[in-house]
Motif scaffolding. Structure first.
Motif, PDB file in Angstrom:
ATOM      1  N   TYR A   1       0.824  -1.199   0.000  1.00 47.51           N
ATOM      2  CA  TYR A   1       0.000   0.000   0.000  1.00 47.51           C
ATOM      3  C   TYR A   1       0.865   1.259   0.000  1.00 47.51           C
ATOM      4  CZ  TYR A   1      -3.441   3.491   1.416  1.00 47.51           C
ATOM      5  OH  TYR A   1      -4.232   4.606   1.471  1.00 47.51           O
ATOM      6  N   PHE A   2       1.920   1.266   0.810  1.00 46.28           N
ATOM      7  CA  PHE A   2       2.823   2.413   0.838  1.00 46.28           C
ATOM      8  C   PHE A   2       3.471   2.614  -0.535  1.00 46.28           C
ATOM      9  CE2 PHE A   2       7.016   4.292   1.319  1.00 46.28           C
ATOM     10  CZ  PHE A   2       6.758   5.410   2.093  1.00 46.28           C
ATOM     11  N   ALA A   3       3.881   1.512  -1.167  1.00 42.95           N
ATOM     12  CA  ALA A   3       4.477   1.607  -2.496  1.00 42.95           C
ATOM     13  C   ALA A   3       3.478   2.179  -3.499  1.00 42.95           C
ATOM     14  CB  ALA A   3       4.972   0.235  -2.948  1.00 42.95           C
ATOM     15  N   TRP A   4       2.247   1.713  -3.429  1.00 41.09           N
ATOM     16  CA  TRP A   4       1.199   2.177  -4.344  1.00 41.09           C
ATOM     17  C   TRP A   4       0.939   3.677  -4.157  1.00 41.09           C
ATOM     18  CZ3 TRP A   4      -4.082   3.481  -3.016  1.00 41.09           C
ATOM     19  CH2 TRP A   4      -4.921   3.665  -4.117  1.00 41.09           C
ATOM     20  N   GLU A   5       0.951   4.135  -2.915  1.00 40.14           N
ATOM     21  CA  GLU A   5       0.723   5.552  -2.640  1.00 40.14           C
ATOM     22  C   GLU A   5       1.781   6.448  -3.257  1.00 40.14           C
ATOM     23  OE1 GLU A   5       0.343   5.957   1.660  1.00 40.14           O
ATOM     24  OE2 GLU A   5      -1.654   6.782   1.294  1.00 40.14           O
ATOM     25  N   HIS A   6       3.012   5.955  -3.312  1.00 41.04           N
ATOM     26  CA  HIS A   6       4.126   6.813  -3.705  1.00 41.04           C
ATOM     27  C   HIS A   6       4.651   6.525  -5.108  1.00 41.04           C
ATOM     28  CE1 HIS A   6       4.631   8.740   0.239  1.00 41.04           C
ATOM     29  NE2 HIS A   6       4.251   7.570   0.733  1.00 41.04           N
ATOM     30  N   PHE A   7       4.182   5.483  -5.740  1.00 43.08           N
ATOM     31  CA  PHE A   7       4.654   5.159  -7.090  1.00 43.08           C
ATOM     32  C   PHE A   7       4.021   6.112  -8.103  1.00 43.08           C
ATOM     33  CE2 PHE A   7       4.606   2.953 -11.120  1.00 43.08           C
ATOM     34  CZ  PHE A   7       5.849   2.341 -11.176  1.00 43.08           C
ATOM     35  N   ARG A   8       4.815   6.613  -9.033  1.00 40.06           N
ATOM     36  CA  ARG A   8       4.328   7.464 -10.098  1.00 40.06           C
ATOM     37  C   ARG A   8       4.914   7.014 -11.433  1.00 40.06           C
ATOM     38  NH1 ARG A   8       1.663   8.263  -6.425  1.00 40.06           N
ATOM     39  NH2 ARG A   8       0.877  10.217  -5.533  1.00 40.06           N
ATOM     40  N   PRO A   9       4.091   6.978 -12.479  1.00 37.61           N
ATOM     41  CA  PRO A   9       2.650   7.229 -12.488  1.00 37.61           C
ATOM     42  C   PRO A   9       1.890   6.050 -11.902  1.00 37.61           C
ATOM     43  CG  PRO A   9       3.372   6.626 -14.680  1.00 37.61           C
ATOM     44  CD  PRO A   9       4.617   6.726 -13.843  1.00 37.61           C
ATOM     45  N   ARG A  10       0.909   6.340 -11.088  1.00 34.63           N
ATOM     46  CA  ARG A  10       0.202   5.299 -10.349  1.00 34.63           C
ATOM     47  C   ARG A  10      -0.503   4.314 -11.275  1.00 34.63           C
ATOM     48  NH1 ARG A  10      -3.564   6.828  -5.296  1.00 34.63           N
ATOM     49  NH2 ARG A  10      -1.512   7.354  -4.421  1.00 34.63           N
ATOM     50  N   CYS A  11      -0.892   4.780 -12.465  1.00 36.18           N
ATOM     51  CA  CYS A  11      -1.596   3.891 -13.396  1.00 36.18           C
ATOM     52  C   CYS A  11      -0.719   2.732 -13.849  1.00 36.18           C
ATOM     53  CB  CYS A  11      -2.098   4.670 -14.608  1.00 36.18           C
ATOM     54  SG  CYS A  11      -0.788   5.408 -15.604  1.00 36.18           S
ATOM     55  N   GLN A  12       0.595   2.821 -13.638  1.00 35.21           N
ATOM     56  CA  GLN A  12       1.501   1.756 -14.026  1.00 35.21           C
ATOM     57  C   GLN A  12       1.906   0.867 -12.851  1.00 35.21           C
ATOM     58  OE1 GLN A  12       4.816   3.087 -16.397  1.00 35.21           O
ATOM     59  NE2 GLN A  12       3.548   4.414 -17.660  1.00 35.21           N
ATOM     60  N   PHE A  13       1.272   1.054 -11.718  1.00 35.07           N
ATOM     61  CA  PHE A  13       1.591   0.210 -10.562  1.00 35.07           C
ATOM     62  C   PHE A  13       0.951  -1.165 -10.749  1.00 35.07           C
ATOM     63  CE2 PHE A  13       1.112  -1.485  -6.277  1.00 35.07           C
ATOM     64  CZ  PHE A  13       2.355  -1.204  -5.728  1.00 35.07           C
ATOM     65  N   VAL A  14       1.774  -2.217 -10.761  1.00 33.42           N
ATOM     66  CA  VAL A  14       1.279  -3.561 -11.077  1.00 33.42           C
ATOM     67  C   VAL A  14       1.545  -4.564  -9.959  1.00 33.42           C
ATOM     68  CG1 VAL A  14       1.504  -3.230 -13.562  1.00 33.42           C
ATOM     69  CG2 VAL A  14       3.460  -4.122 -12.259  1.00 33.42           C
ATOM     70  N   TRP A  15       1.922  -4.096  -8.776  1.00 28.21           N
ATOM     71  CA  TRP A  15       2.323  -5.007  -7.708  1.00 28.21           C
ATOM     72  C   TRP A  15       1.212  -5.273  -6.688  1.00 28.21           C
ATOM     73  CZ3 TRP A  15       5.306  -1.353 -10.037  1.00 28.21           C
ATOM     74  CH2 TRP A  15       6.432  -1.840 -10.723  1.00 28.21           C
ATOM     75  N   GLY A  16      -0.007  -4.921  -7.026  1.00 27.98           N
ATOM     76  CA  GLY A  16      -1.142  -5.207  -6.169  1.00 27.98           C
ATOM     77  C   GLY A  16      -2.428  -4.838  -6.891  1.00 27.98           C
ATOM     78  N   PRO A  17      -3.538  -5.471  -6.524  1.00 22.82           N
ATOM     79  CA  PRO A  17      -4.825  -5.184  -7.165  1.00 22.82           C
ATOM     80  C   PRO A  17      -5.328  -3.795  -6.783  1.00 22.82           C
ATOM     81  CG  PRO A  17      -5.121  -6.695  -5.331  1.00 22.82           C
ATOM     82  CD  PRO A  17      -3.648  -6.509  -5.488  1.00 22.82           C
ATOM     83  N   ARG A  18      -5.571  -2.955  -7.756  1.00 23.33           N
ATOM     84  CA  ARG A  18      -5.881  -1.558  -7.474  1.00 23.33           C
ATOM     85  C   ARG A  18      -7.187  -1.382  -6.716  1.00 23.33           C
ATOM     86  NH1 ARG A  18      -4.296   0.343 -13.581  1.00 23.33           N
ATOM     87  NH2 ARG A  18      -2.128  -0.354 -13.492  1.00 23.33           N
TER      88      ARG A  18
END
Length: 390
Positions: A262-279
């Motif tokens: 969750y912390f990674a998802w919050e800070h990853f940019r661009p968030r639309c490319q975050f693939v390490w957890g179900p959005r």
């Protein structure tokens, strides 16, 4: 994209409060109900960097580790427990090695030697899976139990961890919680890590070995530290891909792993490319940890090295990173230069800066080469109860 057969992080979400806290050695296969469409093709590391898919090989490797190698039969070594003998200071590491006490006493500030020697890391942090140094034997289940029952061995394991943290520019500020922070020399050590990305392999090995040998509760603070340094402070661009593909998913406690994702998802940019957890689940997720600013060396509230580090993971209810209570009543001032935790847009992953180590081995096994880096550890992740099946 998510592949539920190789990532149990979000499975059984509705049963979270009723999960058993003890690690399960049965290797039960995942049956979670991940959201999202699973692709037929399984992308490798280079495709994952370029197209936004997850690294399929990394997912397989880390799931296998978290479930205690269900496909691996423990070998009968006829009473030969070389990893234990090395940690008892009875034999030298091979090839052409030294006793562990000589390493712990004499190599502390010898960064060139730690960087250039390729043989010691599998001995300092043994795993049940083989590495590339054929002189080092895989860890056996009998050795795991012996490691956990020997105070002499456990003390040396913590010292070995501190040795490598120092090499990376990190300080273990609390032996009880595993809280870490930047060391005073973090800048040159970070530079070394960014310049020698094969060291990402070593960190993966260290995280796995901590989970095997009774220091499972040390995993989350170190991962939280690297997430901060890569996604928030942007000090370790060459480590970022490994943090997301490997380090995150070495954490065996599922509650802690969810907080970290969750912390990674919050800070990853661009968030639309975050693939390490179900959005959809990440949007609904309610973190229990409170992210805190980074600490400066020497601002820890607790005496370094106090207490017994070998406690069951997930039973302490402690925060990770700073070693302070969630209340934040530390009474210490923070360095204004380190207070920013606002995520920044860092764009897509640069494949030239990505984890070159991942191309070396599908299991990200230790190459036993160069040294590594460090960071600062904020807090924010804690295990609220006993850890569930990973």
């Amino acid at each position: 994209m998510d592949y539920p057969d190789c990532d149990s992080t979000w499975e059984d979400e509705s049963e979270e409060d009723g999960e058993d806290g003890q690690a399960d050695d049965t290797g039960d296969e995942d049956t979670g109900d991940e959201d999202g469409d699973a692709e037929e093709t399984r992308p490798g590391v280079f495709q994952s960097r370029m197209t936004g898919y997850r690294n399929w090989r990394a997912m397989q490797d880390m799931q296998r580790y978290r479930h205690h190698y269900p496909d691996l039969a423990d070998q009968d070594c006829n009473g030969d427990m070389s990893n234990l003998s090395f940690y008892k200071n009875e034999i030298c590491f091979q090839p052409n090695g030294l006793l562990i006490e000589e390493i712990l006493h004499n190599w502390k500030d010898n960064y060139d030697l730690l960087e250039e020697n390729h043989s010691y890391i599998q001995w300092l942090f043994p795993l049940r899976e083989p590495g590339v140094n054929w002189h080092a034997k895989p860890l056996t289940l009998k050795e795991v139990e012996a490691f956990k029952s020997s105070e002499e061995v456990k003390e040396r394991l913590v010292r070995a961890y501190e040795l490598m943290l120092g090499f990376y520019g990190i300080q273990l500020e609390d032996r009880d919680t595993g809280a870490v922070c930047r060391a005073q020399n973090f800048q040159p050590r970070f530079h070394n890590l960014n310049s020698h990305s094969h060291n990402n392999l070593r960190i993966t090995r260290i995280l796995k070995s901590l989970g095997e040998l009774g220091l499972e509760h040390y995993q989350a603070p170190l991962v939280r530290f690297f997430l901060e340094e890569t996604l928030v402070q942007h000090k370790l661009p060459s480590v970022r891909q490994s943090v997301l593909d490997y380090f995150l998913f070495a954490v065996r406690c599922r509650h802690q792993r969810r907080e970290l994702v969750y912390f990674a998802w919050e800070h990853f940019r661009p968030r639309c490319q975050f693939v390490w957890g179900p959005r959809d689940k990440l949007r609904r997720f309610k973190p229990h940890g409170i992210p805190r600013p980074l600490m400066v060396l020497g601002q820890a509230d607790k005496d370094e090295g106090s207490g017994n580090p070998f406690q069951e993971a997930g039973t302490q209810g402690r925060t990770y990173g700073s070693g302070r209570d969630l209340s934040g009543d530390s009474g210490t001032a923070e360095d204004p230069s380190l207070l920013s935790t606002k995520p920044q847009d860092v764009g897509t992953l640069d494949e030239d800066q990505g984890d070159e180590a991942e191309s070396l081995s599908p299991k990200e096994q230790e190459e036993e080469v160069g040294g590594e880096q460090a960071g600062a550890g904020p807090r924010g992740v804690r295990c609220r109860k006993n850890c569930p099946q990973p």
